[in-house]
Design a protein around this motif. Structure first.
Motif, short mmCIF file in Angstrom:
data_model
loop_
_atom_site.label_atom_id
_atom_site.label_comp_id
_atom_site.label_asym_id
_atom_site.label_seq_id
_atom_site.Cartn_x
_atom_site.Cartn_y
_atom_site.Cartn_z
N PRO A 74 -1.73 2.96 7.09
CA PRO A 74 -2.96 3.65 6.69
C PRO A 74 -3.88 3.90 7.87
O PRO A 74 -4.08 3.01 8.71
CB PRO A 74 -3.59 2.69 5.67
CG PRO A 74 -2.93 1.38 5.90
CD PRO A 74 -1.59 1.65 6.45
N GLN A 95 -8.55 9.68 6.62
CA GLN A 95 -7.91 9.12 5.43
C GLN A 95 -6.88 10.10 4.90
O GLN A 95 -7.06 11.32 4.95
CB GLN A 95 -8.92 8.82 4.32
CG GLN A 95 -8.25 8.16 3.10
CD GLN A 95 -9.21 7.83 1.99
OE1 GLN A 95 -10.42 7.85 2.19
NE2 GLN A 95 -8.70 7.50 0.82
N ASP A 96 -5.79 9.55 4.36
CA ASP A 96 -4.79 10.38 3.70
C ASP A 96 -5.39 10.95 2.41
O ASP A 96 -5.88 10.22 1.56
CB ASP A 96 -3.55 9.54 3.38
CG ASP A 96 -2.41 10.38 2.84
OD1 ASP A 96 -2.56 10.87 1.71
OD2 ASP A 96 -1.40 10.53 3.53
N ARG A 135 0.83 -1.19 0.00
CA ARG A 135 0.00 0.00 0.00
C ARG A 135 0.87 1.24 0.00
O ARG A 135 2.04 1.23 0.38
CB ARG A 135 -0.92 -0.01 1.21
CG ARG A 135 -1.91 -1.15 1.18
CD ARG A 135 -2.96 -1.01 2.25
NE ARG A 135 -3.72 0.24 2.14
CZ ARG A 135 -4.79 0.51 2.87
NH1 ARG A 135 -5.20 -0.37 3.77
NH2 ARG A 135 -5.43 1.64 2.73
N GLU A 136 0.27 2.32 -0.45
CA GLU A 136 0.99 3.59 -0.54
C GLU A 136 1.47 4.04 0.84
O GLU A 136 2.56 4.59 0.98
CB GLU A 136 0.07 4.64 -1.15
CG GLU A 136 0.65 6.02 -1.24
CD GLU A 136 -0.34 6.99 -1.85
OE1 GLU A 136 0.11 8.04 -2.31
OE2 GLU A 136 -1.55 6.70 -1.87
N THR A 138 -11.82 9.67 -3.49
CA THR A 138 -10.46 9.58 -2.99
C THR A 138 -9.72 8.41 -3.65
O THR A 138 -10.32 7.49 -4.20
CB THR A 138 -10.44 9.42 -1.46
OG1 THR A 138 -11.18 8.25 -1.12
CG2 THR A 138 -11.04 10.63 -0.79
N THR A 139 -8.40 8.48 -3.56
CA THR A 139 -7.57 7.48 -4.24
C THR A 139 -6.49 6.96 -3.32
O THR A 139 -6.16 7.57 -2.30
CB THR A 139 -6.89 8.09 -5.48
OG1 THR A 139 -6.03 9.15 -5.06
CG2 THR A 139 -7.89 8.63 -6.46
N GLU A 140 -5.93 5.84 -3.70
CA GLU A 140 -4.74 5.31 -3.05
C GLU A 140 -3.94 4.54 -4.10
O GLU A 140 -4.52 3.98 -5.04
CB GLU A 140 -5.06 4.41 -1.87
CG GLU A 140 -3.80 3.94 -1.15
CD GLU A 140 -4.08 3.24 0.18
OE1 GLU A 140 -3.20 2.51 0.65
OE2 GLU A 140 -5.19 3.41 0.73
N LEU A 199 -12.01 3.47 1.57
CA LEU A 199 -11.80 4.72 0.85
C LEU A 199 -12.99 5.63 1.11
O LEU A 199 -14.15 5.22 0.98
CB LEU A 199 -11.66 4.48 -0.65
CG LEU A 199 -10.48 3.62 -1.11
CD1 LEU A 199 -10.54 3.43 -2.62
CD2 LEU A 199 -9.18 4.27 -0.72
#
Length: 522
Positions: free
Chosen positions: A286, A441-442, A281-282, A305-307, A292
């Protein structure tokens, strides 16, 4: 890649720059003899305008302004370039024969340089480089130093261990290699210094170099591209070990012996079957688990949103991430109306699309399974209705389960609050969004990033930062090497080295903004 081919790309870039700079031509203005200036263009420019390194090619640019303030023009390719004394550098001029002489394998004629102002440092020492265009001559004093021992290396881009000089490649895959150098303590991309990459002992049945428009690239292509059983004579997969060596424009081998600066620079490549695939994962930790957020802004407008998920091949039965296959995988979402995957990009991304199927707050969607696999090599002739699919029986497959959550963004938090950016290096800023119900969330790629001077109002000339929506979002880079700022409005030297990083998100009910401080170290 022949020298002529290796330089032609730089020539194209210079021509574009030349055309872009033609602002005074034809309007009666004339070049200003006092305005000529020679500067570095790319390469090691960040390390100062007067420093060169043996074997590291460096493009110079010659600009002259026009009288009456009508603009500046790039005269690089129209200037005559010289260097004194002899033996320290070669400066190229369009049409001059390549030194040492090399014949074009197609025409058997001597190769010539197709770009001017490219400096090829050959030995340490002090040199004066001159450029003369239409009688306007300027010069620049430069010093050539030897890179430190072990400064140059080949790097496998995206590989699990970025420092490894021995890598593994799965069948029917590609791996980009890059020449980098640690110069004055900073890692620098030296791709423009490459004449070509070669295999010490070539074996086309194991791997070759990818070609684009007839020009060899620095991407290794392992065999098996024709192994689809639909092909009349599929090529069998073959394991093998090869060694890649760099050949530099500025330091050709003499009598078959490489320059000591290049000797020992290599990349060992083992082509073999991968035994598995892992997903990274990015974010290392997390804050939102495998969920998400979908932030409703107003009416039906939704922030999706994205990851980023990266996929790595593993080898020899262990789970250590090795070859990065993120831009080579086939991706499938079990519910693409909820989460879509952006496959065949570098790296692979996932994006939440809908509000989910939950009936009670916070409206969580059902599980969405995301599957990644190495695709089957396509046949040479695609049959009607052919659909890309996972390579049958191959262990290069992995999956992850996600949900989406209908959410309301309430606040943002940027970290670090007081960051330190090393000169000529980067610092990653991140933004975590707070949503209703304590969900976080980031959202680094979903905020607008700006870098200001210490006053918080003037755009910074010392730090740049990646914009929203990009893979570099929130990544700040310092181009500030020494404290030479004499602008009194910025205050003390310490303040000259202080910038304000501002993040703004417009997707909340009320716009959320946070400003943090970063100091450039000296």
């Amino acid at each position: 890649m022949r020298i002529k081919q290796g330089i032609v790309g730089l020539a194209a870039a210079s021509v574009l720059g030349l055309l872009a700079g033609c602002e005074g031509v034809g309007d009666g203005s004339a070049p200003d003899p006092d305005s000529g200036v020679i500067t570095k263009s790319g390469g090691t420019a960040a390390l100062g305008n007067s420093k060169l390194f043996t074997c590291v090619a460096q493009q110079l640019q010659y600009n002259i302004a026009f009288t009456g303030g009508t603009g500046t023009e790039n005269f690089t390719n129209r200037a005559k370039w010289t260097a004194e004394p002899d033996g320290i550098v070669t400066v190229t001029n369009i049409g001059q024969k390549v030194v040492p002489e090399e014949l074009d394998p197609d025409t058997h004629q001597p190769l010539v340089y197709t770009i001017s102002g490219l400096v090829l440092p050959k030995a340490p020492g002090n040199v004066v480089i001159k450029a003369n265009a239409f009688g306007i001559e300027k010069q620049i004093a430069m010093t050539v130093e030897n890179p430190g021992s072990g400064s140059l290396r080949l790097k496998a881009v995206g590989y699990g261990d970025p420092l490894s000089t021995s890598i593994k490649m799965n069948h029917n895959s590609t791996q980009q290699l890059q020449l980098v150098g640690t110069l004055d303590g900073f890692e620098t991309d030296l791709s423009a210094s490459l004449k070509e990459l070669v295999f010490e002992t070539p074996d086309d049945t194991v791997a070759t170099f990818l070609e684009s428009n007839g020009v060899q690239t620095s991407i290794v292509l392992s065999n098996g591209k024709d192994s689809n059983p639909l092909n009349p004579t599929p090529v069998p997969l073959k394991d093998g070990a090869l060694r890649v060596l760099p050949k530099l424009i500025a330091c050709p081998a003499v009598g078959g012996v490489d320059n000591p600066i290049v000797a020992g620079v290599k990349m060992d490549v083992a082509v073999k079957a991968a035994t598995g695939m892992v997903i990274q994962r990015e974010l290392d930790s997390p804050v939102n688990g495998n969920v998400l957020a979908l932030a409703t802004t107003s009416g039906t407008t939704t922030l999706a949103t994205t990851e980023i998920l990266r996929t790595y091949a593993t080898f020899d039965g262990n789970s250590d991430p090795a070859q990065n296959l993120s831009n080579q995988v086939y991706a499938v979402s079990s519910k693409p109306e909820v989460i879509v995957q952006l496959a065949f990009s570098q790296p692979t991304g996932i994006t939440a699309l809908s509000t989910g199927t939950g009936t009670t707050p916070p409206k969580l969607s059902e599980d969405v399974t995301l599957t990644y696999c190495q695709p089957e090599p396509p046949p040479k002739t695609l049959p009607t209705g052919y659909v890309t699919k996972c390579w049958p029986g191959k262990p290069t497959v992995a999956s992850a389960v996600f949900k989406t959550r209908q959410s309301t963004l309430t606040d943002i938090a940027v970290t670090p609050v007081d960051g330190v950016i090393e000169a000529l290096k980067t610092l990653q800023f991140r933004t975590v969004g707070s949503f209703d119900g304590g969900f976080k969330q980031d959202i680094t790629r979903h905020v607008t990033w700006q870098a200001f001077a210490n006053d918080g109002e003037t755009r910074s000339t010392k730090v740049g930062i990646g914009s929203a929506g990009s893979l570099l979002a929130g990544l700040a880079i310092s181009a500030f090497l020494e404290n030479t700022d004499d602008d009194a409005s910025n205050g003390t030297p310490l303040q000259d080295r202080t910038v304000k990083i501002k993040a703004t998100n417009n997707a909340a009910t009320v716009t959320k903004t946070q400003t943090v401080t970063a100091t450039i170290s000296q």
